[in-house]
Design a protein around this motif. Sequence first.
Motif, PDB file in Angstrom:
ATOM      1  N   LEU A   1      39.182  47.362  26.171  1.00 61.03           N
ATOM      2  CA  LEU A   1      40.014  46.220  26.565  1.00 61.03           C
ATOM      3  C   LEU A   1      41.260  46.664  27.326  1.00 61.03           C
ATOM      4  N   LEU A   2      41.778  47.829  27.011  1.00 60.62           N
ATOM      5  CA  LEU A   2      42.901  48.362  27.790  1.00 60.62           C
ATOM      6  C   LEU A   2      42.453  48.656  29.227  1.00 60.62           C
ATOM      7  N   ASP A   3      41.225  49.152  29.373  1.00 57.63           N
ATOM      8  CA  ASP A   3      40.671  49.333  30.721  1.00 57.63           C
ATOM      9  C   ASP A   3      40.570  47.998  31.439  1.00 57.63           C
ATOM     10  N   ALA A   4      40.144  46.969  30.720  1.00 55.50           N
ATOM     11  CA  ALA A   4      40.015  45.628  31.313  1.00 55.50           C
ATOM     12  C   ALA A   4      41.373  45.107  31.767  1.00 55.50           C
ATOM     13  N   VAL A   5      42.398  45.300  30.947  1.00 58.52           N
ATOM     14  CA  VAL A   5      43.757  44.862  31.298  1.00 58.52           C
ATOM     15  C   VAL A   5      44.209  45.515  32.599  1.00 58.52           C
ATOM     16  N   ALA A   6      43.947  46.816  32.722  1.00 56.32           N
ATOM     17  CA  ALA A   6      44.376  47.544  33.921  1.00 56.32           C
ATOM     18  C   ALA A   6      43.556  47.155  35.147  1.00 56.32           C
ATOM     19  N   GLU A   7      42.233  47.131  35.023  1.00 61.73           N
ATOM     20  CA  GLU A   7      41.369  46.902  36.185  1.00 61.73           C
ATOM     21  C   GLU A   7      41.413  45.459  36.672  1.00 61.73           C
ATOM     22  N   LEU A   8      41.628  44.523  35.751  1.00 66.39           N
ATOM     23  CA  LEU A   8      41.611  43.110  36.129  1.00 66.39           C
ATOM     24  C   LEU A   8      43.007  42.562  36.400  1.00 66.39           C
ATOM     25  N   ASP A   9      44.023  43.415  36.302  1.00 64.84           N
ATOM     26  CA  ASP A   9      45.408  43.010  36.557  1.00 64.84           C
ATOM     27  C   ASP A   9      45.796  41.845  35.659  1.00 64.84           C
ATOM     28  N   ALA A  10      45.649  42.051  34.356  1.00 65.89           N
ATOM     29  CA  ALA A  10      45.858  40.981  33.378  1.00 65.89           C
ATOM     30  C   ALA A  10      47.330  40.626  33.246  1.00 65.89           C
ATOM     31  N   GLU A  11      47.596  39.335  33.172  1.00 70.95           N
ATOM     32  CA  GLU A  11      48.927  38.831  32.843  1.00 70.95           C
ATOM     33  C   GLU A  11      49.055  38.650  31.335  1.00 70.95           C
ATOM     34  N   LEU A  12      47.921  38.454  30.672  1.00 66.92           N
ATOM     35  CA  LEU A  12      47.881  38.179  29.246  1.00 66.92           C
ATOM     36  C   LEU A  12      46.525  38.595  28.714  1.00 66.92           C
ATOM     37  N   LEU A  13      46.511  39.209  27.517  1.00 66.01           N
ATOM     38  CA  LEU A  13      45.270  39.557  26.838  1.00 66.01           C
ATOM     39  C   LEU A  13      45.149  38.692  25.589  1.00 66.01           C
ATOM     40  N   ILE A  14      43.965  38.122  25.373  1.00 63.44           N
ATOM     41  CA  ILE A  14      43.740  37.228  24.235  1.00 63.44           C
ATOM     42  C   ILE A  14      42.604  37.753  23.369  1.00 63.44           C
ATOM     43  N   LEU A  15      42.831  37.716  22.065  1.00 64.32           N
ATOM     44  CA  LEU A  15      41.824  38.111  21.090  1.00 64.32           C
ATOM     45  C   LEU A  15      41.676  37.025  20.040  1.00 64.32           C
ATOM     46  N   GLY A  16      40.519  36.993  19.391  1.00 60.54           N
ATOM     47  CA  GLY A  16      40.329  36.116  18.254  1.00 60.54           C
ATOM     48  C   GLY A  16      40.628  36.854  16.964  1.00 60.54           C
TER      49      GLY A  16
END
Length: 293
Positions: A95-110
């Motif tokens: 998920l940290l890779d996803a945050v970096a590669e997708l240029d995340a403004e916010l990460l959401i988890l359940g």
Amino acid sequence: MTVVVGYLPGKGGASALHLAVGAARTLNTSLAVATVVPRPWLNPSPARVDAEYAEYAAQLAASSAEQARQHVSALDDRLDVSFHKFAHRSVSSGLLDAVAELDAELLILGSAAEGRLGQVVVGSTADRLLHCCPVPLAISPRGYRRPKSGALARITCAYPASLEAVAVVQQVADLSRRLATPMRLVTFAVRGRNMYPPTVGLHAEDAILQEWVKQARQAMIRLRDEKVIGDDVDLKVVTGNDWSEAIDAIDWIEGEILAIGTSPGGAVARVFLGSHGSKILRHSPVPVLVLPG
């Protein structure tokens, strides 16, 4: 910039998708659904094993994307949504890779599947990300469903009345103005089981607690006087014998989120919760937004 939500069928249910759809609409941005599939430990591995793993990972990602697509379409069929697969040996690192590669403004988890409905339950993935995520992290309570109005109704900021937390209050105030959403500032004053030695007595305990409440109110008023928060921000100091009692002592409305955060010890801004923040998060009846310092 986009909202990234971690999703895998059977892990936390659809609550994260409900929160993610609402967040993407509120922030007027796109939604990216990220599924982390396991990476094999064998290196090198036989070609047949690699082929079987590749097929398994592809099927897992495709099944996850299809289920997520059905959920998201039922919630908002006009939302710009994309689906992504990340292979990693740990879900948190993926998920940290996803945050970096997708240029995340916010990460959401359940929330994790254990625990009662309506409560934020921190699993192993969220626990690690709470200490290292470089962007704001939001966690939905178990069984959370998007409000019928679809709108963010209020942002409550948990404020420990310390100088280090002023930066977090400023972030929440800026977000409140950006989204034109009401803000509330709350300090929780908890006595705890062994707040003071038994020889002091309950009367002295109450006097000391009330003095701390007074100081917390003064700290809030200073934030208003210094224009960190607006005059329209609701200020509350609530007390309780434990965290559950204190958090239950105030009203929570549909479409509300609770924002918490601390300043990092190092130079890099990241999410890092202290003991009080962790307790507030685990007792919250509404989605929690954890902000980097």
